[in-house]
Motif scaffolding. Structure first.
Motif, PDB file in Angstrom:
ATOM      1  N   ASN A   1       0.823  -1.215   0.000  1.00  0.00           N
ATOM      2  CA  ASN A   1       0.000   0.000   0.000  1.00  0.00           C
ATOM      3  C   ASN A   1       0.857   1.264   0.000  1.00  0.00           C
ATOM      4  O   ASN A   1       0.615   2.213   0.745  1.00  0.00           O
ATOM      5  N   ILE A   2       1.872   1.276  -0.859  1.00  0.00           N
ATOM      6  CA  ILE A   2       2.785   2.410  -0.979  1.00  0.00           C
ATOM      7  C   ILE A   2       2.616   3.029  -2.365  1.00  0.00           C
ATOM      8  O   ILE A   2       2.694   2.345  -3.383  1.00  0.00           O
ATOM      9  N   TYR A   3       2.387   4.334  -2.388  1.00  0.00           N
ATOM     10  CA  TYR A   3       2.224   5.068  -3.641  1.00  0.00           C
ATOM     11  C   TYR A   3       3.599   5.286  -4.276  1.00  0.00           C
ATOM     12  O   TYR A   3       4.541   5.714  -3.615  1.00  0.00           O
TER      13      TYR A   3
ATOM     14  N   GLU B   1      -3.497  14.899  -2.574  1.00  0.00           N
ATOM     15  CA  GLU B   1      -4.915  15.170  -2.809  1.00  0.00           C
ATOM     16  C   GLU B   1      -5.686  13.933  -3.282  1.00  0.00           C
ATOM     17  O   GLU B   1      -6.883  14.002  -3.528  1.00  0.00           O
ATOM     18  N   TYR B   2      -4.978  12.806  -3.409  1.00  0.00           N
ATOM     19  CA  TYR B   2      -5.563  11.590  -3.968  1.00  0.00           C
ATOM     20  C   TYR B   2      -6.192  10.776  -2.844  1.00  0.00           C
ATOM     21  O   TYR B   2      -5.561  10.529  -1.814  1.00  0.00           O
ATOM     22  N   HIS B   3      -7.425  10.325  -3.043  1.00  0.00           N
ATOM     23  CA  HIS B   3      -8.144   9.649  -1.969  1.00  0.00           C
ATOM     24  C   HIS B   3      -8.448   8.185  -2.263  1.00  0.00           C
ATOM     25  O   HIS B   3      -9.176   7.549  -1.493  1.00  0.00           O
ATOM     26  N   GLN B   4      -7.900   7.652  -3.335  1.00  0.00           N
ATOM     27  CA  GLN B   4      -8.068   6.225  -3.587  1.00  0.00           C
ATOM     28  C   GLN B   4      -6.801   5.487  -3.166  1.00  0.00           C
ATOM     29  O   GLN B   4      -5.813   6.094  -2.732  1.00  0.00           O
ATOM     30  N   SER B   5      -6.815   4.186  -3.304  1.00  0.00           N
ATOM     31  CA  SER B   5      -5.727   3.354  -2.788  1.00  0.00           C
ATOM     32  C   SER B   5      -4.440   3.516  -3.588  1.00  0.00           C
ATOM     33  O   SER B   5      -4.444   3.978  -4.733  1.00  0.00           O
ATOM     34  N   ALA B   6      -3.341   3.088  -2.980  1.00  0.00           N
ATOM     35  CA  ALA B   6      -2.054   3.077  -3.678  1.00  0.00           C
ATOM     36  C   ALA B   6      -2.129   2.165  -4.902  1.00  0.00           C
ATOM     37  O   ALA B   6      -1.556   2.473  -5.944  1.00  0.00           O
ATOM     38  N   LEU B   7      -2.832   1.057  -4.778  1.00  0.00           N
ATOM     39  CA  LEU B   7      -2.996   0.147  -5.917  1.00  0.00           C
ATOM     40  C   LEU B   7      -3.620   0.880  -7.100  1.00  0.00           C
ATOM     41  O   LEU B   7      -3.149   0.769  -8.240  1.00  0.00           O
TER      42      LEU B   7
END
Length: 199
Positions: A109-111, A153-159
């Protein structure tokens, strides 16, 4: 005859407890420069914060980046900055990001911030003066900070982020990286690896 076993499945319910974690040095986003930053830390913006780690090469077995990634693991949101390619000159190595790296970051779960080197110098180390070797490679900091701002600003998952990043922007970033190496080669006189591998 060797028998090959294949396993397929789905990993769910991942739980963990971190140990020996290090405190993260904080830096404000407006002062953050990937080329001057520590190997890991925490970036603060006016509204939130994010833990980061950085790689200097996309090849895991050359730089062993997982220790610095694990140091960020207690943070609620984590990024890791990886160069899409690193060319050390024709007499050095050239590494590119591997799909397995992307898969690992998805699982953790890492962007991913997909970076590229913009400048470099000819290596003048002893016994390298006459070789085609690059040193002091510097990322395009504006490009890195632009992606960090998007992730903040991104609110979805790292995937979801990583999937879109590689499906929609990988080719453009990779080509920009190659163009930068062409420019570096022209400015330094250091020959680099050809764009297309032979064979």
């Amino acid at each position: 005859m060797t028998e090959i076993l294949e396993f397929t499945g789905f990993i769910k319910g991942v739980t963990y407890k971190t140990h020996l974690e290090k405190s993260l040095k904080e830096i404000n986003l407006d002062k953050f420069n990937i080329n001057q930053s520590d190997k890991f830390g925490k970036i603060k913006s006016p509204i939130t914060e994010i833990a980061y780690s950085k790689w200097v090469s996309p090849k895991r077995t050359r730089i062993y980046p997982f220790a610095r990634i694990y140091n960020t693991y207690n943070a609620s949101k984590k990024i890791t900055i990886i160069p899409v390619i690193k060319d050390e000159g024709r007499d050095g190595d050239r590494d590119t990001i591997q799909y397995s790296t992307i898969s690992w970051m998805n699982l953790m779960n890492i962007y991913i911030v997909l970076a590229y080197y913009e400048t470099a110098d000819k290596s003048l180390k002893k016994r390298q003066e006459n070789k085609n070797k690059l040193t002091k490679q510097q990322f395009d900091n504006c490009h890195v900070k632009s992606q960090i701002n998007e992730i903040l600003e991104y609110h979805q998952s790292a995937l979801h982020w990583n999937k879109n990043l590689f499906e929609e922007r990988f080719t453009e970033i990779f080509r920009t990286a190659l163009d930068c190496y062409d420019s570096i080669s022209s400015k330094t006189g250091v020959a680099i690896h050809p764009r297309k591998k032979n064979g």
